[in-house]
Design an enzyme around this catalytic site. Structure first.
Site, PDB file in Angstrom:
ATOM      1  N   HIS A  97       0.714  -1.233  -0.146  1.00 42.31           N
ATOM      2  CA  HIS A  97      -0.081   0.046  -0.066  1.00 42.31           C
ATOM      3  C   HIS A  97       0.801   1.374   0.021  1.00 42.31           C
ATOM      4  CE1 HIS A  97       0.701  -1.211   4.258  1.00 42.31           C
ATOM      5  NE2 HIS A  97       0.691   0.159   4.318  1.00 42.31           N
ATOM      6  N   HIS A  99       1.097   5.224   1.057  1.00 41.13           N
ATOM      7  CA  HIS A  99       0.502   6.283   1.916  1.00 41.13           C
ATOM      8  C   HIS A  99       0.320   7.735   1.077  1.00 41.13           C
ATOM      9  CE1 HIS A  99       0.700   4.320   5.682  1.00 41.13           C
ATOM     10  NE2 HIS A  99       1.585   3.740   5.229  1.00 41.13           N
TER      11      HIS A  99
HETATM   12  P1  5GP Z   1       1.986   0.599   7.341  1.00 42.12           P
HETATM   13  O1  5GP Z   1       2.803   0.758   8.622  1.00 42.12           O
HETATM   14  O2  5GP Z   1       1.759  -0.793   7.181  1.00 42.12           O
HETATM   15  O3  5GP Z   1       2.614   1.285   6.045  1.00 42.12           O
HETATM   16  O4  5GP Z   1       0.719   1.223   7.566  1.00 42.12           O
HETATM   17  C1  5GP Z   1      -0.643   0.716   7.758  1.00 42.12           C
HETATM   18  C2  5GP Z   1      -1.698   1.719   8.004  1.00 42.12           C
HETATM   19  O5  5GP Z   1      -2.831   1.060   7.795  1.00 42.12           O
HETATM   20  C3  5GP Z   1      -1.547   2.545   9.345  1.00 42.12           C
HETATM   21  O6  5GP Z   1      -1.228   3.913   8.847  1.00 42.12           O
HETATM   22  C4  5GP Z   1      -2.818   2.140   9.788  1.00 42.12           C
HETATM   23  O7  5GP Z   1      -3.386   3.295  10.457  1.00 42.12           O
HETATM   24  C5  5GP Z   1      -3.800   1.713   8.713  1.00 42.12           C
HETATM   25  N1  5GP Z   1      -4.716   0.723   9.099  1.00 42.12           N
HETATM   26  C6  5GP Z   1      -4.735  -0.298   9.718  1.00 42.12           C
HETATM   27  N2  5GP Z   1      -5.899  -0.945   9.895  1.00 42.12           N
HETATM   28  C7  5GP Z   1      -6.718  -0.011   9.222  1.00 42.12           C
HETATM   29  C8  5GP Z   1      -8.229  -0.271   9.265  1.00 42.12           C
HETATM   30  O8  5GP Z   1      -8.581  -1.271   9.663  1.00 42.12           O
HETATM   31  N3  5GP Z   1      -8.769   1.012   8.533  1.00 42.12           N
HETATM   32  C9  5GP Z   1      -8.030   1.862   8.213  1.00 42.12           C
HETATM   33  N4  5GP Z   1      -8.859   2.953   7.595  1.00 42.12           N
HETATM   34  N5  5GP Z   1      -6.640   2.233   8.362  1.00 42.12           N
HETATM   35  C10 5GP Z   1      -6.117   0.995   8.856  1.00 42.12           C
END
Ligand code: 5GP
Ligand code: ZN
Length: 131
Positions: A97, A99
């Site tokens: 993903h 951001h």
């Molecule tokens: P990573 O650290 O893997 O790059 O980021 C994962 C992101 O997913 C985090 O910023 C977290 O806030 C978001 N996230 C995780 N679970 C959920 C969810 O159930 N719903 C939403 N809307 N965001 C999520």
């Protein structure tokens, strides 16, 4: 099924901010700034290396479209596009993903201190990357 696959499957109801046949995007529930968006492939790929190039192209096209909306509709002057690719890079959800984090001011960005190459080190790295 991973949490993002559950969201895409509609098992966890989340309203998309953008979607097409390959891409799904929604608001991060813990935003760095309000309007922080996550952009992901509909299919489950763990990281960038696993994600096919055509899908990566569709994702970056979506990032551009959503980025324009963040500027035009939410009035932010700028945004960062961040990928935490691998646990050591801070990835917590292992469904690739992107951001999109809206920015108001460059002072909001926390950038780690940058290093300096010693004699010959830069050339050594370059040689490895080119081999
Ligand atoms: P990573 O650290 O893997 O790059 O980021 C994962 C992101 O997913 C985090 O910023 C977290 O806030 C978001 N996230 C995780 N679970 C959920 C969810 O159930 N719903 C939403 N809307 N965001 C999520
Ligand atoms: Zn998944």
């Amino acid at each position: 099924m991973c949490i993002f696959c559950q969201i895409i499957a509609g098992e966890i109801p989340v309203k998309p901010v953008f979607e097409n046949d390959q891409v799904f995007a929604f608001l991060d529930h813990e935003p760095m700034n309000f309007g922080h968006v996550l952009v992901l492939p509909r299919n489950h790929y763990e990281n960038i290396e696993e994600t096919p190039v055509e899908v990566l192209q569709a994702i970056i096209a979506a990032v551009k479209e959503i980025g324009l909306k963040i500027k035009d509709k939410l009035d932010y002057p700028a945004y960062n596009v961040i990928v935490n690719n691998g646990p050591e890079a801070g990835q917590k959800v292992f469904h690739s993903h992107w951001h999109i984090t809206p920015r108001l001011d460059v002072g909001e960005i926390i950038w780690p201190p940058q290093k300096e190459y010693g004699p010959g080190e830069m050339e050594e790295i370059l040689e490895k990357l080119l081999s």
